[in-house]
Design a protein around this motif. Structure first.
Motif, PDB file in Angstrom:
ATOM      1  N   SER A 147      40.949  35.345  44.317  1.00 46.29           N
ATOM      2  CA  SER A 147      41.651  35.408  43.037  1.00 46.29           C
ATOM      3  C   SER A 147      41.675  36.852  42.559  1.00 46.29           C
ATOM      4  O   SER A 147      40.992  37.716  43.114  1.00 46.29           O
ATOM      5  CB  SER A 147      40.951  34.538  41.992  1.00 46.29           C
ATOM      6  N   PHE A 148      42.463  37.074  41.500  1.00 45.54           N
ATOM      7  CA  PHE A 148      42.494  38.372  40.833  1.00 45.54           C
ATOM      8  C   PHE A 148      41.804  38.287  39.479  1.00 45.54           C
ATOM      9  O   PHE A 148      42.065  39.088  38.579  1.00 45.54           O
ATOM     10  CB  PHE A 148      43.947  38.846  40.654  1.00 45.54           C
ATOM     11  N   ALA A 149      40.904  37.300  39.344  1.00 47.84           N
ATOM     12  CA  ALA A 149      40.286  37.038  38.044  1.00 47.84           C
ATOM     13  C   ALA A 149      39.413  38.183  37.568  1.00 47.84           C
ATOM     14  O   ALA A 149      39.302  38.418  36.362  1.00 47.84           O
ATOM     15  CB  ALA A 149      39.463  35.751  38.108  1.00 47.84           C
ATOM     16  N   ILE A 150      38.757  38.895  38.489  1.00 43.35           N
ATOM     17  CA  ILE A 150      37.850  39.985  38.123  1.00 43.35           C
ATOM     18  C   ILE A 150      38.624  41.293  38.176  1.00 43.35           C
ATOM     19  O   ILE A 150      38.978  41.783  39.255  1.00 43.35           O
ATOM     20  CB  ILE A 150      36.627  40.021  39.056  1.00 43.35           C
ATOM     21  N   LEU A 193      31.982  30.209  36.306  1.00 39.16           N
ATOM     22  CA  LEU A 193      32.174  30.873  35.019  1.00 39.16           C
ATOM     23  C   LEU A 193      33.527  31.577  34.972  1.00 39.16           C
ATOM     24  O   LEU A 193      33.991  32.142  35.978  1.00 39.16           O
ATOM     25  CB  LEU A 193      31.065  31.892  34.758  1.00 39.16           C
ATOM     26  N   GLU A 194      34.138  31.536  33.816  1.00 39.72           N
ATOM     27  CA  GLU A 194      35.362  32.288  33.583  1.00 39.72           C
ATOM     28  C   GLU A 194      35.010  33.756  33.397  1.00 39.72           C
ATOM     29  O   GLU A 194      33.948  34.093  32.854  1.00 39.72           O
ATOM     30  CB  GLU A 194      36.044  31.760  32.320  1.00 39.72           C
ATOM     31  N   VAL A 195      35.880  34.641  33.860  1.00 41.51           N
ATOM     32  CA  VAL A 195      35.728  36.079  33.625  1.00 41.51           C
ATOM     33  C   VAL A 195      36.885  36.536  32.748  1.00 41.51           C
ATOM     34  O   VAL A 195      38.056  36.343  33.094  1.00 41.51           O
ATOM     35  CB  VAL A 195      35.713  36.877  34.942  1.00 41.51           C
ATOM     36  N   VAL A 196      36.548  37.098  31.593  1.00 38.26           N
ATOM     37  CA  VAL A 196      37.557  37.624  30.670  1.00 38.26           C
ATOM     38  C   VAL A 196      37.487  39.141  30.740  1.00 38.26           C
ATOM     39  O   VAL A 196      36.435  39.737  30.459  1.00 38.26           O
ATOM     40  CB  VAL A 196      37.304  37.136  29.229  1.00 38.26           C
ATOM     41  N   ASN A 197      38.579  39.774  31.123  1.00 40.60           N
ATOM     42  CA  ASN A 197      38.613  41.228  31.285  1.00 40.60           C
ATOM     43  C   ASN A 197      39.046  41.895  29.984  1.00 40.60           C
ATOM     44  O   ASN A 197      40.057  41.516  29.388  1.00 40.60           O
ATOM     45  CB  ASN A 197      39.589  41.603  32.406  1.00 40.60           C
ATOM     46  N   LEU A 198      38.258  42.871  29.561  1.00 40.24           N
ATOM     47  CA  LEU A 198      38.530  43.568  28.300  1.00 40.24           C
ATOM     48  C   LEU A 198      38.711  45.060  28.579  1.00 40.24           C
ATOM     49  O   LEU A 198      37.753  45.750  28.952  1.00 40.24           O
ATOM     50  CB  LEU A 198      37.365  43.357  27.326  1.00 40.24           C
ATOM     51  N   PRO A 199      39.929  45.594  28.425  1.00 42.98           N
ATOM     52  CA  PRO A 199      40.130  47.033  28.635  1.00 42.98           C
ATOM     53  C   PRO A 199      39.271  47.845  27.668  1.00 42.98           C
ATOM     54  O   PRO A 199      39.201  47.544  26.473  1.00 42.98           O
ATOM     55  CB  PRO A 199      41.626  47.227  28.348  1.00 42.98           C
ATOM     56  N   THR A 200      38.635  48.876  28.203  1.00 40.33           N
ATOM     57  CA  THR A 200      37.766  49.714  27.391  1.00 40.33           C
ATOM     58  C   THR A 200      37.732  51.119  27.989  1.00 40.33           C
ATOM     59  O   THR A 200      37.746  51.286  29.211  1.00 40.33           O
ATOM     60  CB  THR A 200      36.334  49.124  27.323  1.00 40.33           C
ATOM     61  N   ARG A 201      37.712  52.111  27.129  1.00 40.39           N
ATOM     62  CA  ARG A 201      37.707  53.507  27.592  1.00 40.39           C
ATOM     63  C   ARG A 201      36.373  53.854  28.253  1.00 40.39           C
ATOM     64  O   ARG A 201      35.315  53.451  27.774  1.00 40.39           O
ATOM     65  CB  ARG A 201      37.957  54.471  26.430  1.00 40.39           C
ATOM     66  N   ALA A 238      36.985  25.165  47.600  1.00 45.19           N
ATOM     67  CA  ALA A 238      36.761  24.999  46.165  1.00 45.19           C
ATOM     68  C   ALA A 238      37.404  26.146  45.384  1.00 45.19           C
ATOM     69  O   ALA A 238      37.974  25.933  44.305  1.00 45.19           O
ATOM     70  CB  ALA A 238      35.279  24.911  45.863  1.00 45.19           C
ATOM     71  N   LEU A 239      37.316  27.363  45.908  1.00 48.32           N
ATOM     72  CA  LEU A 239      37.909  28.506  45.220  1.00 48.32           C
ATOM     73  C   LEU A 239      39.429  28.382  45.173  1.00 48.32           C
ATOM     74  O   LEU A 239      40.054  28.710  44.150  1.00 48.32           O
ATOM     75  CB  LEU A 239      37.505  29.805  45.920  1.00 48.32           C
ATOM     76  N   LYS A 245      44.471  25.057  40.337  1.00 41.54           N
ATOM     77  CA  LYS A 245      44.335  24.365  39.054  1.00 41.54           C
ATOM     78  C   LYS A 245      44.643  25.313  37.900  1.00 41.54           C
ATOM     79  O   LYS A 245      45.330  24.955  36.940  1.00 41.54           O
ATOM     80  CB  LYS A 245      42.924  23.805  38.922  1.00 41.54           C
ATOM     81  N   GLY A 246      44.145  26.561  38.009  1.00 40.46           N
ATOM     82  CA  GLY A 246      44.425  27.547  36.964  1.00 40.46           C
ATOM     83  C   GLY A 246      45.889  27.885  36.888  1.00 40.46           C
ATOM     84  O   GLY A 246      46.457  28.039  35.797  1.00 40.46           O
ATOM     85  N   ALA A 247      46.556  27.988  38.060  1.00 41.68           N
ATOM     86  CA  ALA A 247      47.984  28.284  38.075  1.00 41.68           C
ATOM     87  C   ALA A 247      48.785  27.149  37.459  1.00 41.68           C
ATOM     88  O   ALA A 247      49.764  27.359  36.732  1.00 41.68           O
ATOM     89  CB  ALA A 247      48.448  28.555  39.500  1.00 41.68           C
ATOM     90  N   ALA A 248      48.345  25.905  37.730  1.00 42.23           N
ATOM     91  CA  ALA A 248      49.057  24.750  37.169  1.00 42.23           C
ATOM     92  C   ALA A 248      48.895  24.697  35.663  1.00 42.23           C
ATOM     93  O   ALA A 248      49.825  24.345  34.950  1.00 42.23           O
ATOM     94  CB  ALA A 248      48.510  23.475  37.803  1.00 42.23           C
TER      95      ALA A 248
END
Length: 248
Positions: A147-150, A193-201, A238-239, A245-248
């Motif tokens: 995935s490109f989640a991270i 676990l979900e990974v939420v990416n937050l842009p930061t300097r 599983a991955l 599932k996420g795409a759907a």
């Protein structure tokens, strides 16, 4: 469990920068767990001075240098044992945009089961070799998670849900040096676990102290990616289901 965040800072010979880092964190009123990873005498004295002056600072010292990962995991275990729900990891070298702390915490409170991962936005101070070298790790992390989640697996500015993270590090031998940030986020993703990416300097100070060893740490990271790739293979179905599932 209610949302109860704290800060975890690994420190190895960063005595010159710690006062400035802590001063930037003080307005947020958060408990801070500083783990001294076997620093030199000058840094030990500076950390003791800072701890004596700041009631929210909890200082713990490891007897010998075990690596950034060892210090962070020690701090997370202590924070979890003390009843905190989340730990925001911050590096001690002054690279991170600490005014983004409220943004990390707001996202963590809104999505308490997720890892809130800093995704660096670099300025001209970033060493080009370090910048381009990260893309090789990005590629392998995308392979290892299918995935490109991270968005960035190497940034040390991230907020962990402590229950899930401490459970993982008690069951799995996570690397303790510069490969720590990469492997722990891949394995947390594997845990669901979900990974939420937050842009930061991210800025590289001209007088900043880096402990990255271009030869030894790149060898460690290469070995880690080999190990993670083969560990990914039985997880691949599983991955893929998770991605579909996420795409759907």
């Amino acid at each position: 469990m209610s949302f109860s965040p704290c800060l975890v800072i690994p420190c190895y010979n960063h005595g010159r920068s710690m006062a400035a880092v802590l001063a930037r964190l003080t307005p947020f009123g958060l408990p801070v767990w500083v783990v001294d990873d076997g620093s030199d005498a000058a840094t030990r004295r500076e950390l003791e001075r800072l701890a004596a002056a700041e009631p929210l600072l909890h200082l713990h010292r490891l007897p010998v240098n075990g690596g950034k990962g060892a210090a962070v995991m020690h701090g997370m275990r202590l924070a979890h044992r003390a009843g905190f729900s989340h730990a925001l990891q911050v590096d001690a070298d002054g690279q991170h945009a600490l005014d983004d702390v409220p943004r990390f915490l707001a996202l963590a409170q809104a999505r308490p089961a997720a890892v809130i991962a800093g995704q660096p936005v670099y300025d001209a101070s970033v060493p080009k070799a370090r910048l381009y070298g990260r893309y090789l790790t990005h590629f392998w992390v995308w392979v290892e998670t299918l995935s490109f989640a991270i968005g960035d697996s190497m940034c040390g500015f991230r907020c962990y849900p402590l229950a899930a993270t401490v459970s993982l590090i008690e069951r799995v031998a996570i690397p303790t040096r510069m490969d720590f940030d990469i492997e722990i986020i891949v394995r947390l993703y594997w845990e669901g676990l979900e990974v939420v990416n937050l842009p930061t300097r991210v800025t590289y100070p001209a007088d900043g102290l880096s402990h990255f060893d271009a030869l030894a740490d790149n060898v460690r990271i290469s070995r880690m990616h080999t190990r993670l790739f083969f560990a990914m293979l039985p997880r691949a179905p599983a991955l893929l289901r998770r991605r579909l599932k996420g795409a759907a």
